[in-house]
Design an enzyme around this catalytic site. Sequence first.
Site, short mmCIF file in Angstrom:
data_model
loop_
_atom_site.label_atom_id
_atom_site.label_comp_id
_atom_site.label_asym_id
_atom_site.label_seq_id
_atom_site.Cartn_x
_atom_site.Cartn_y
_atom_site.Cartn_z
N ALA A 118 2.48 1.80 -2.61
CA ALA A 118 1.35 2.50 -2.01
C ALA A 118 1.67 3.47 -0.87
O ALA A 118 0.94 4.44 -0.68
CB ALA A 118 0.32 1.48 -1.52
N ALA A 119 2.71 3.20 -0.08
CA ALA A 119 2.95 4.05 1.10
C ALA A 119 3.26 5.49 0.67
O ALA A 119 3.87 5.69 -0.37
CB ALA A 119 4.11 3.48 1.91
N GLY A 121 0.04 6.16 1.47
CA GLY A 121 -1.38 5.81 1.38
C GLY A 121 -2.31 6.91 0.89
O GLY A 121 -3.52 6.70 0.82
N LYS A 123 -2.74 8.25 -2.13
CA LYS A 123 -3.43 7.91 -3.38
C LYS A 123 -4.32 6.68 -3.19
O LYS A 123 -5.36 6.55 -3.82
CB LYS A 123 -2.42 7.68 -4.50
CG LYS A 123 -1.62 8.93 -4.86
CD LYS A 123 -0.65 8.65 -6.00
CE LYS A 123 0.32 9.79 -6.21
NZ LYS A 123 1.32 9.91 -5.11
N GLU A 141 3.70 -2.58 -0.45
CA GLU A 141 4.80 -1.77 0.09
C GLU A 141 5.85 -2.75 0.60
O GLU A 141 5.57 -3.56 1.47
CB GLU A 141 4.30 -0.86 1.22
CG GLU A 141 5.39 -0.10 1.92
CD GLU A 141 6.34 0.63 0.98
OE1 GLU A 141 7.56 0.38 1.08
OE2 GLU A 141 5.88 1.44 0.15
N ASP A 168 7.56 -6.44 -2.39
CA ASP A 168 7.99 -5.69 -3.57
C ASP A 168 7.06 -6.10 -4.72
O ASP A 168 6.98 -7.29 -5.06
CB ASP A 168 9.45 -6.07 -3.88
CG ASP A 168 10.04 -5.26 -5.02
OD1 ASP A 168 9.27 -4.88 -5.93
OD2 ASP A 168 11.25 -5.03 -5.02
N ASP A 184 2.50 4.44 -9.21
CA ASP A 184 3.13 5.72 -8.87
C ASP A 184 4.56 5.36 -8.48
O ASP A 184 4.84 5.07 -7.32
CB ASP A 184 2.36 6.40 -7.73
CG ASP A 184 2.91 7.78 -7.43
OD1 ASP A 184 3.03 8.58 -8.37
OD2 ASP A 184 3.24 8.06 -6.26
N CYS A 238 7.05 11.65 -9.59
CA CYS A 238 7.25 13.06 -9.26
C CYS A 238 8.59 13.51 -9.84
O CYS A 238 9.35 14.26 -9.24
CB CYS A 238 7.15 13.34 -7.76
SG CYS A 238 8.24 12.35 -6.73
#
Length: 301
Positions: A118-119, A121, A123, A141, A168, A184, A238
């Site tokens: 998540a970090a 944050g 999204k 995170e 994790d 992600d 990405c």
Amino acid sequence: MIHNIPEFLYHYLIEQYGENLTNIILEGYSKKRPVTLRANTLKTNIENVKTVFDNLHISYKEISWYKDALMMKNISEENIKNLNIYKNGEIYLQSLSSMIPPLVLSPKENENILDMAAAPGGKTTQMLALSQNKAFITACEKNKIRAERLQYNLNKQGANRVNVMIKDARQLDNFFSFDKILLDAPCSGSGTVSIFDKKLASTFTEDLVNRSSKVQSDLLKKAITLLKPGHEMVYSTCSILAKENENILRKFIDLKQIEILPIDVSKFTDVILLPTSVDGTLCICPSDLYEGFFVAKLRKV
């Protein structure tokens, strides 16, 4: 180095996309993108944000596929950070490409959602805003410092229906189960490469790609375990390399654990897309506006 990118990356791109598309990608790697942001609808709305910018004579362009997003024209990121609407969390600086996975996931009220990596944050808060602040989000995170940054951003954005776990996501207990999951995944960042990055040869390595694909596969395996049968998740990176995207998915498609839900790409006008070897997925080409990004919507069989 070839064209100022590592030789192995150039060969990966040529092998996957051919010479013409590789040249377009390299052109994208040479662009400096404008500042983009979204209105944080947990605290305000896009009309209020536009009014602030209008009053300050700051120009912007609207984004056709997302009413809450803006591309800034005559202001730097540094100067935006000095504005009150930034300091009090009414806007969030975020690349356009990274706004797409939450839109594809489409969080709804009362859904129990897992954000696996998540970090910082962006999204996470976007998903909560898309649910009108009515979803419940668990944000993982594993790094303590990054988790603190995540919590800071959540507080600043007013995202108070998020539970941060310093863990994790691969180690989450299997008794958890979620209505939707955003994975992600940590990746090589091959979609965000800049040919002007002096450290590129030392930071972007073949080993990084290989390690990333191993982590991605492990995270997706865990995501499938934690997702309720028949429910949906989004896998994104990405990266524009099949090794981190289609190849990861194909393994679990072949095992009949997930199926692809085709993304309606007609929504994303002005986004240049690269071909993918798994139908229904979306791969954004690096350009003057967009980072390279891969997005797939999946359903657990």
